[in-house]
Design an enzyme around this catalytic site. Structure first.
Site, PDB file in Angstrom:
ATOM      1  N   GLY A   1      -4.463   7.215   0.397  1.00 30.14           N
ATOM      2  CA  GLY A   1      -5.651   7.859   0.965  1.00 30.14           C
ATOM      3  C   GLY A   1      -5.562   7.972   2.473  1.00 30.14           C
TER       4      GLY A   1
ATOM      5  N   GLY B   1       0.542  15.172   7.010  1.00 32.57           N
ATOM      6  CA  GLY B   1       1.793  14.703   6.393  1.00 32.57           C
ATOM      7  C   GLY B   1       1.646  14.710   4.873  1.00 32.57           C
ATOM      8  CG  HIS B   2      -0.978  11.939   3.017  1.00 31.60           C
ATOM      9  ND1 HIS B   2      -1.721  11.417   4.045  1.00 31.60           N
ATOM     10  CD2 HIS B   2      -0.284  10.898   2.495  1.00 31.60           C
ATOM     11  CE1 HIS B   2      -1.496  10.128   4.156  1.00 31.60           C
ATOM     12  NE2 HIS B   2      -0.621   9.780   3.231  1.00 31.60           N
TER      13      HIS B   2
ATOM     14  CD  GLN C   1       2.057  -0.350  -0.443  1.00 33.16           C
ATOM     15  OE1 GLN C   1       1.963   0.140  -1.563  1.00 33.16           O
ATOM     16  NE2 GLN C   1       2.490   0.349   0.585  1.00 33.16           N
TER      17      GLN C   1
ATOM     18  CG  ASP D   1       6.624   5.396   4.909  1.00 35.82           C
ATOM     19  OD1 ASP D   1       6.451   4.423   5.647  1.00 35.82           O
ATOM     20  OD2 ASP D   1       5.764   6.286   4.735  1.00 35.82           O
TER      21      ASP D   1
ATOM     22  CD  GLN E   1       6.953   4.144   0.420  1.00 36.75           C
ATOM     23  OE1 GLN E   1       6.252   3.162   0.540  1.00 36.75           O
ATOM     24  NE2 GLN E   1       6.469   5.360   0.572  1.00 36.75           N
TER      25      GLN E   1
ATOM     26  CB  VAL F   1       4.063  16.290   9.104  1.00 38.31           C
ATOM     27  CG1 VAL F   1       3.103  17.206   9.854  1.00 38.31           C
ATOM     28  CG2 VAL F   1       4.567  16.985   7.835  1.00 38.31           C
TER      29      VAL F   1
ATOM     30  CB  SER G   1       1.267   7.005  10.546  1.00 43.69           C
ATOM     31  OG  SER G   1       0.809   5.749  10.093  1.00 43.69           O
TER      32      SER G   1
ATOM     33  NE  ARG H   1      -0.464   0.052   8.490  1.00 48.68           N
ATOM     34  CZ  ARG H   1       0.216   0.044   7.323  1.00 48.68           C
ATOM     35  NH1 ARG H   1       1.202   0.899   7.148  1.00 48.68           N
ATOM     36  NH2 ARG H   1      -0.091  -0.793   6.364  1.00 48.68           N
TER      37      ARG H   1
HETATM   38  O1  PAF Z   1       3.692   5.502   1.175  1.00 44.92           O
HETATM   39  C1  PAF Z   1       2.608   5.113   0.700  1.00 44.92           C
HETATM   40  O2  PAF Z   1       1.541   5.634   0.999  1.00 44.92           O
HETATM   41  C2  PAF Z   1       2.602   3.952  -0.272  1.00 44.92           C
HETATM   42  O3  PAF Z   1       3.588   3.030   0.036  1.00 44.92           O
HETATM   43  C3  PAF Z   1       2.712   4.396  -1.751  1.00 44.92           C
HETATM   44  C4  PAF Z   1       4.032   5.083  -2.031  1.00 44.92           C
HETATM   45  C5  PAF Z   1       1.575   5.338  -2.096  1.00 44.92           C
HETATM   46  C6  PAF Z   1       2.619   3.181  -2.663  1.00 44.92           C
HETATM   47  O4  PAF Z   1       1.410   2.505  -2.503  1.00 44.92           O
END
Ligand code: PAF
Length: 286
Positions: A34, A39-40, A64, A153, A156, A179, A188, A190
């Site tokens: 969320g 970027g999303h 996490q 990431d 990741q 992005v 981000s 954050r």
């Molecule tokens: O990149 C993220 O936002 C998170 O690490 C993910 C992949 C949604 C897992 O909680």
């Protein structure tokens, strides 16, 4: 613009995806925590371009986050996220609560070695186990054809790819470009923590990465390139966790003799109390 359907439980979500796949539809999945930004939505747009329907998950995954990390204060705004996803024609939003993803008594975790070990793995113990566990569970609930991740990431992405390979999961993993804002800062969730002056200082991260790329192309020695980046960040009082040139898949340090291998400059650093990560791929020098 279309109104997404919000689904809260795993079985309903899974059945919807499977039913639509049976009808021949290709489903793209964008997992998120969320607090969505461009970027999303770039991931959503890519998924829209490549698939018939897009599902996005919104779930702030407790497993996490380390005990001293920002789980409690992580930005949450479901209505804003919903509206943004509606503008990008997402068909379903999977927004389970914590007990749906981690039922009471839950005690199963996925542990990954290899790409999950260095860097973030060392500095954030348990982080990638939490990521792998939730991505696996999300993929069970949303058995999409393709899942989309952002290159910011980078580690990741390597961890998810490793898990998908090792467990034989039937999903294609797509990595999409970082992005950036106009000032170069990688988007981000954050970034919302940064004060105005911290935000200005944070621009140095991308400036340093660009300088590193130039120096890499000019053939400057690897330790000198890294040192210049560290100096640039330190001069703006940015505390560095790591600033290293590594092989883009093994994440091992690159030596001068192997600088023709695919490389990436990885940075993790703190601007005030906000921890940011960023990276730049370095062109192969064959
Ligand atoms: O990149 C993220 O936002 C998170 O690490 C993910 C992949 C949604 C897992 O909680």
């Amino acid at each position: 613009m279309s109104t997404p359907l919000v689904i809260r439980d795993r079985n309903t979500m899974r059945n919807l995806i499977l039913t639509n796949q049976t009808m021949g539809r290709r489903i793209g999945f964008v997992p998120t925590m969320g607090s969505l930004h461009a970027g999303h939505t770039s991931l959503v747009d890519r998924a829209m371009a490549e698939c018939d329907d897009v599902v996005t998950s919104i779930f702030v995954n407790p497993s996490q986050f380390g005990p001293q990390e920002d789980f409690e204060r992580y930005p949450r705004d479901f209505d804003a996220d919903f509206n943004l996803l509606a503008q990008h024609d997402v068909r379903w939003i999977f927004a389970p609560d914590v007990h749906e993803m981690y039922p009471p008594g839950d005690s199963t975790r996925i542990e990954i070695s290899g790409p999950a070990e260095p860097y973030e793995g060392q500095l954030r113990p348990g982080h990638f186990s939490g990521v792998a566990t939730i991505v696996f569970r999300l993929l069970q609930s949303t058995p999409a054809n393709t899942v989309y991740f952002g290159a910011k990431d980078w580690q990741q992405v390597l961890v998810v790819r490793q898990m998908v390979r090792d467990l034989g999961l039937d999903v294609e993993v797509m990595t999409c470009p970082i992005v950036r804002d106009k000032d170069g800062l990688a988007l981000s969730s954050r970034n919302a923590y940064l004060s105005e002056s911290e935000r200005t200082r944070a621009q140095t991260i991308y400036a340093a990465l660009q300088q590193a790329e130039e120096n890499w192309c000019r053939g400057l020695a690897i330790d000198k390139i890294e040192l210049k980046v560290r100096d640039m960040l330190s001069a703006r009082e940015i505390r560095i966790d790591y600033a290293d040139i590594v092989h883009d898949e093994s994440l091992r340090k690159i030596s001068e003799v192997s600088r023709n291998t695919p490389a990436i400059f990885l940075i993790a650093c703190h601007v005030g109390s906000t921890r940011l990560i960023d990276n730049i791929l370095l062109p192969s020098q064959t």
